[in-house]
Scaffold this motif. Structure first.
Motif, short mmCIF file in Angstrom:
data_model
loop_
_atom_site.label_atom_id
_atom_site.label_comp_id
_atom_site.label_asym_id
_atom_site.label_seq_id
_atom_site.Cartn_x
_atom_site.Cartn_y
_atom_site.Cartn_z
N LEU A 73 0.83 -1.19 0.00
CA LEU A 73 0.00 0.00 0.00
C LEU A 73 0.88 1.26 0.00
O LEU A 73 0.58 2.23 -0.72
CB LEU A 73 -0.92 -0.01 1.22
CG LEU A 73 -2.16 0.89 1.18
CD1 LEU A 73 -3.05 0.50 0.02
CD2 LEU A 73 -2.93 0.77 2.49
N LEU A 74 1.94 1.24 0.78
CA LEU A 74 2.89 2.35 0.78
C LEU A 74 3.54 2.50 -0.59
O LEU A 74 3.74 3.63 -1.07
CB LEU A 74 3.96 2.13 1.85
CG LEU A 74 5.11 3.13 1.89
CD1 LEU A 74 4.60 4.56 2.09
CD2 LEU A 74 6.11 2.77 2.99
N ALA A 75 3.85 1.37 -1.24
CA ALA A 75 4.45 1.42 -2.58
C ALA A 75 3.50 2.07 -3.58
O ALA A 75 3.93 2.85 -4.44
CB ALA A 75 4.82 0.01 -3.04
N ILE A 76 2.20 1.76 -3.46
CA ILE A 76 1.21 2.36 -4.37
C ILE A 76 1.13 3.87 -4.14
O ILE A 76 1.14 4.66 -5.10
CB ILE A 76 -0.16 1.70 -4.16
CG1 ILE A 76 -0.13 0.24 -4.62
CG2 ILE A 76 -1.25 2.47 -4.91
CD1 ILE A 76 -1.38 -0.54 -4.27
N PHE A 77 1.05 4.28 -2.89
CA PHE A 77 0.98 5.71 -2.58
C PHE A 77 2.25 6.42 -3.04
O PHE A 77 2.20 7.56 -3.53
CB PHE A 77 0.75 5.92 -1.09
CG PHE A 77 -0.68 5.91 -0.68
CD1 PHE A 77 -1.38 7.08 -0.48
CD2 PHE A 77 -1.36 4.70 -0.52
CE1 PHE A 77 -2.72 7.07 -0.11
CE2 PHE A 77 -2.69 4.68 -0.15
CZ PHE A 77 -3.37 5.86 0.06
N SER A 78 3.41 5.78 -2.86
CA SER A 78 4.68 6.38 -3.28
C SER A 78 4.71 6.56 -4.78
O SER A 78 5.20 7.59 -5.29
CB SER A 78 5.85 5.51 -2.83
OG SER A 78 5.90 5.41 -1.42
N PHE A 159 2.00 7.65 6.14
CA PHE A 159 2.40 7.83 4.74
C PHE A 159 2.74 9.28 4.43
O PHE A 159 3.64 9.56 3.63
CB PHE A 159 1.28 7.37 3.80
CG PHE A 159 1.10 5.88 3.74
CD1 PHE A 159 2.03 5.03 4.33
CD2 PHE A 159 0.01 5.31 3.10
CE1 PHE A 159 1.87 3.65 4.28
CE2 PHE A 159 -0.16 3.94 3.04
CZ PHE A 159 0.77 3.11 3.63
N ILE A 160 2.02 10.21 5.05
CA ILE A 160 2.22 11.64 4.74
C ILE A 160 3.65 12.09 5.04
O ILE A 160 4.31 12.66 4.17
CB ILE A 160 1.18 12.50 5.49
CG1 ILE A 160 -0.22 12.21 4.94
CG2 ILE A 160 1.51 13.99 5.34
CD1 ILE A 160 -1.32 12.90 5.69
N TYR A 226 10.94 -0.20 3.57
CA TYR A 226 10.97 0.96 4.47
C TYR A 226 10.76 0.52 5.92
O TYR A 226 9.98 -0.39 6.21
CB TYR A 226 9.88 1.96 4.08
CG TYR A 226 10.13 3.32 4.65
CD1 TYR A 226 11.00 4.20 4.03
CD2 TYR A 226 9.53 3.72 5.84
CE1 TYR A 226 11.26 5.45 4.57
CE2 TYR A 226 9.78 4.96 6.38
CZ TYR A 226 10.65 5.82 5.74
OH TYR A 226 10.91 7.05 6.28
N PHE A 227 11.45 1.21 6.83
CA PHE A 227 11.44 0.76 8.22
C PHE A 227 11.49 1.89 9.25
O PHE A 227 10.63 2.00 10.12
CB PHE A 227 12.62 -0.20 8.44
CG PHE A 227 12.90 -0.49 9.89
CD1 PHE A 227 12.08 -1.32 10.62
CD2 PHE A 227 14.00 0.08 10.52
CE1 PHE A 227 12.33 -1.60 11.96
CE2 PHE A 227 14.26 -0.18 11.86
CZ PHE A 227 13.43 -1.02 12.58
N ASP A 228 12.52 2.74 9.17
CA ASP A 228 12.92 3.57 10.30
C ASP A 228 11.85 4.52 10.80
O ASP A 228 11.55 4.55 12.00
CB ASP A 228 14.22 4.33 9.98
CG ASP A 228 14.22 4.94 8.60
OD1 ASP A 228 13.16 4.90 7.92
OD2 ASP A 228 15.27 5.46 8.17
N LEU A 229 11.26 5.33 9.93
CA LEU A 229 10.30 6.33 10.39
C LEU A 229 9.06 5.67 11.00
O LEU A 229 8.54 6.13 12.02
CB LEU A 229 9.92 7.25 9.24
CG LEU A 229 9.05 8.47 9.59
CD1 LEU A 229 9.47 9.68 8.75
CD2 LEU A 229 7.59 8.18 9.35
N ILE A 230 8.61 4.59 10.38
CA ILE A 230 7.43 3.88 10.90
C ILE A 230 7.72 3.31 12.28
O ILE A 230 6.90 3.40 13.20
CB ILE A 230 7.01 2.76 9.93
CG1 ILE A 230 6.47 3.37 8.63
CG2 ILE A 230 5.95 1.87 10.55
CD1 ILE A 230 6.13 2.36 7.57
#
Length: 292
Positions: A73-78, A159-160, A226-230
């Protein structure tokens, strides 16, 4: 120089240090990750060989697939956000007033660490005194959302800042590609009566399509790992609502001390990323790129 370049032994000597470095830092750790995934291991004590049991367990693990869904889902938004970045780059490259200042502003998030960005947005999303809920309260909304505590919106809330963090990176790539287009092509189009929109989408965008394809790969692959911020903002919570594959792997290996199973998840993440990258390159390689 020609004599040296024709000497295969010399070529091998020149590239050997780079190959050794790549092997030590990349390929050997990847192989070890796959190997550890075959073991029952807490990361410290003795290892017990399990075969493919960890991998089979991961494939049946719904928490893993939920985290995979969040990553995709993050990949789609990106990927969708690339249209916004491209539009901003097109505006900046059109020689508008203040373009240099705007480029510097967009690059500011790239100068901050992910931890600093996470702490900043935690303050923004604070339900009691955060700036976002303060604005909503000023507009008469009595019960503003608990952005990082509501399972239905926490993923989108995260995501934002992720998309904001990498906006300057992609805008800079597009801007550099657009500025590399010869001015003579643009001037010729203007003489022929082309409008700014026609110049943008029928000349500029097709000419940088190769760069756009690369950014699509970068956005999707970067999102899957992706990992760190989440992890800093929510730790994958609440109730796993913002868990992604990388954070689930980390928590399994280092919080639950199930290093073998965590390694299996990490190796599956590698395989998924490789397959997705291959499919993207396969589907985006069709069509000849315009030369200028």
């Amino acid at each position: 120089m020609k004599k040296v370049m024709s000497n295969k032994l010399m070529i091998a000597i020149y590239i050997l240090p780079a190959l050794l470095l790549i092997g030590i830092l990349i390929y050997i750790p990847l192989a070890l990750t796959g190997y550890y995934g075959l073991m029952d291991w807490d990361g410290i004590g003795e290892m017990t060989f399990l075969g493919l049991e960890n991998y089979i367990t991961a494939i049946k693990d719904m928490k893993f697939w939920d985290s995979a869904y969040h990553s995709f889902l993050l990949a789609i938004f990106s990927t969708l956000s690339l249209f916004i970045y491209l539009g901003i780059a097109l505006i900046l490259a059109s020689k508008i007033k203040g373009a240099n200042l705007l480029r510097k502003i967009y690059l500011i998030p790239m100068l901050l660490s992910s931890v600093a960005i996470a702490q900043l947005w935690i303050k923004v999303y604070n339900p009691s005194n955060g700036i976002l809920n303060s604005i909503l309260s000023a507009f008469g909304i009595d019960n503003p959302p608990v952005w990082l505590g509501d399972t239905s919106i926490v993923l989108y809330s995260i995501f934002i800042p992720i998309l904001w963090q990498y906006a300057g990176f992609y805008i800079l790539i597009y801007y550099a590609a657009l500025k590399n287009i010869p001015d003579s092509l643009i001037e010729a189009a203007k003489i022929d009566g082309a409008s700014p929109l026609q110049i943008a989408f029928k000349i500029k965008v097709p000419l940088i399509m190769g760069v756009i394809k690369v950014t699509v790969v970068l956005a999707i692959v970067g999102s899957l790992k992706y990992f760190d911020l989440i992890y800093v903002m929510t730790g994958g919570g609440p109730s796993g609502a913002s868990e992604v594959m990388a954070s689930y792997m980390y928590k399994t290996a280092f919080s639950s001390y199930n290093y073998g199973y965590g390694s299996a998840i990490g190796f599956l993440l590698l395989l998924i990323t490789l397959v997705v990258t291959y499919l993207i390159r396969k589907f985006t390689s069709k069509g000849d790129e315009i030369q200028y």
